[in-house]
Design a protein around this motif. Structure first.
Motif, PDB file in Angstrom:
ATOM      1  N   HIS A  67       1.100  -1.335   0.064  1.00 15.39           N
ATOM      2  CA  HIS A  67       0.059   0.110   0.070  1.00 15.39           C
ATOM      3  C   HIS A  67       0.925   1.308  -0.040  1.00 15.39           C
ATOM      4  N   ASP A  68       0.692   2.059  -1.102  1.00 12.64           N
ATOM      5  CA  ASP A  68       1.438   3.292  -1.039  1.00 12.64           C
ATOM      6  C   ASP A  68       0.555   4.655  -1.418  1.00 12.64           C
ATOM      7  N   GLY A  69      -0.670   4.390  -1.343  1.00 14.68           N
ATOM      8  CA  GLY A  69      -1.474   5.519  -1.653  1.00 14.68           C
ATOM      9  C   GLY A  69      -2.182   6.000  -0.358  1.00 14.68           C
ATOM     10  N   ASP A  70      -3.443   6.947  -0.672  1.00 16.07           N
ATOM     11  CA  ASP A  70      -4.174   7.409   0.357  1.00 16.07           C
ATOM     12  C   ASP A  70      -4.805   6.336   1.099  1.00 16.07           C
ATOM     13  N   VAL A  71      -5.112   6.473   2.482  1.00 17.51           N
ATOM     14  CA  VAL A  71      -5.810   5.790   3.358  1.00 17.51           C
ATOM     15  C   VAL A  71      -7.197   6.377   3.409  1.00 17.51           C
ATOM     16  N   SER A  72      -8.067   5.899   2.525  1.00 26.24           N
ATOM     17  CA  SER A  72      -9.451   6.498   2.244  1.00 26.24           C
ATOM     18  C   SER A  72     -10.375   5.658   1.816  1.00 26.24           C
ATOM     19  N   ALA A  75     -10.191   5.906  -2.375  1.00 27.88           N
ATOM     20  CA  ALA A  75      -8.718   5.111  -2.842  1.00 27.88           C
ATOM     21  C   ALA A  75      -9.164   3.652  -2.713  1.00 27.88           C
ATOM     22  N   HIS A 179      -2.954   2.113   8.557  1.00 29.07           N
ATOM     23  CA  HIS A 179      -4.514   1.856   8.528  1.00 29.07           C
ATOM     24  C   HIS A 179      -4.755   1.906   9.969  1.00 29.07           C
ATOM     25  N   GLY A 182      -5.870   5.198  10.571  1.00 28.02           N
ATOM     26  CA  GLY A 182      -6.209   5.943   9.269  1.00 28.02           C
ATOM     27  C   GLY A 182      -7.396   5.481   8.724  1.00 28.02           C
ATOM     28  N   ASN A 183      -7.814   4.221   8.973  1.00 23.53           N
ATOM     29  CA  ASN A 183      -9.014   3.469   8.463  1.00 23.53           C
ATOM     30  C   ASN A 183     -10.108   4.047   9.247  1.00 23.53           C
ATOM     31  N   ALA A 186     -10.727   7.738   8.113  1.00 26.64           N
ATOM     32  CA  ALA A 186     -11.248   7.697   6.765  1.00 26.64           C
ATOM     33  C   ALA A 186     -12.884   7.429   6.706  1.00 26.64           C
ATOM     34  N   TRP A 190     -16.156  10.031   5.475  1.00 29.36           N
ATOM     35  CA  TRP A 190     -16.710   9.324   4.294  1.00 29.36           C
ATOM     36  C   TRP A 190     -18.515   9.408   4.723  1.00 29.36           C
TER      37      TRP A 190
END
Length: 259
Positions: A67-72, A75, A179, A182-183, A186, A190
């Protein structure tokens, strides 16, 4: 697709699917929740409803996946949409559990015509899920504390831990460091407009003993989507794994009703 006889151990990115029967022309994509992995759907993958195949990916950053992107949520939905497109799946049914429910809702709302139906199992509410600030230090403590993680995951199965529970704990401990908090962040930011899902068949289910996604939350979600709610008695947040046969029967009834 790999045949059952040659299926290797589970790759980090995807459960090895059961080879469908000749009559299997429809696909259900099962998406796991937070602190989880594709292993949560192993029974459903191995024993899908008649006429269906079930595929279950590991979302990015879960169970040791890169995983190297946004935590959303968006995404994760981007990634899932690309995963489905790579496999040329024709209007799959999307099944999401907990955080995975938010992911499939986000994806389906973008273009409902691409999907046959949605199945929401103890899904995050349509307005998101806010974690109290005082709980964030506990989320971070789960990282690197296997005993605490085991206790936390065990509470999701009040009627009894599933046979694969050890794998759940192992996979949960391999979640990306970003995560853990971050999760939750997110999910707190949302939401999805239920009007964007108009016309898409939806099955909404929850567990009577679920303290995270309570029965009232499940009923409110179903009401917003204009469908009935099914609350399974005597089970908690992990009800699809606590009572897989009951879950599969309810799922099969819904799938059989689809055009």
């Amino acid at each position: 697709m790999t045949s059952p006889s040659s299926c290797p151990p589970r790759p980090i990115s995807e459960e090895c699917p059961r080879m469908p029967d000749a009559i299997s022309t429809r696909t259900l994509v099962a998406v796991h929740g937070n602190f989880a992995s594709a292993a949560w759907w192993r029974d459903l993958v191995a024993r899908p409803p008649a006429g269906w195949q079930v595929l279950a990916p590991d979302l990015p950053g879960f169970a040791g996946t890169p995983h190297d992107g946004d935590v959303s949520i968006s995404a994760y939905a981007d990634w899932l949409g690309a995963w489905i497109a790579e496999r040329n799946l024709d209007r799959p049914v999307l099944l999401g559990h907990s955080l995975g429910g938010a992911v499939v809702l986000d994806l389906a709302a973008r273009d409902p015509g691409r999907y046959r139906a949605l199945v929401l199992a103890a899904s995050a509410p349509l307005t998101g899920l806010v974690t109290p600030e005082e709980n964030y230090p506990v989320l971070e403590m789960l990282r690197g504390t296997p005993a605490l993680l085991e206790m936390s995951l065990g509470a999701l199965f009040p009627s009894g831990r599933p046979e694969d529970f050890g794998t759940y704990v192992e996979d949960g401990g391999r979640m990306a460091a970003a995560h853990y908090s971050g999760n939750a962040r997110a999910l707190s930011t949302w939401s999805v407009d239920p009007a964007r899902l108009s016309g898409l068949p939806v099955l909404v289910m929850g567990g009577e003993l679920d303290a995270l996604i309570t029965p009232d939350m499940v009923r409110a979600q179903a009401q917003a989507l204009g469908v009935p709610a099914t609350v399974h008695p005597g089970v908690g947040h992990g009800f699809p794994q606590e009572q897989p046969d009951v879950f599969r029967a309810a799922l099969a009834t819904f799938l059989d009703s689809l055009p």
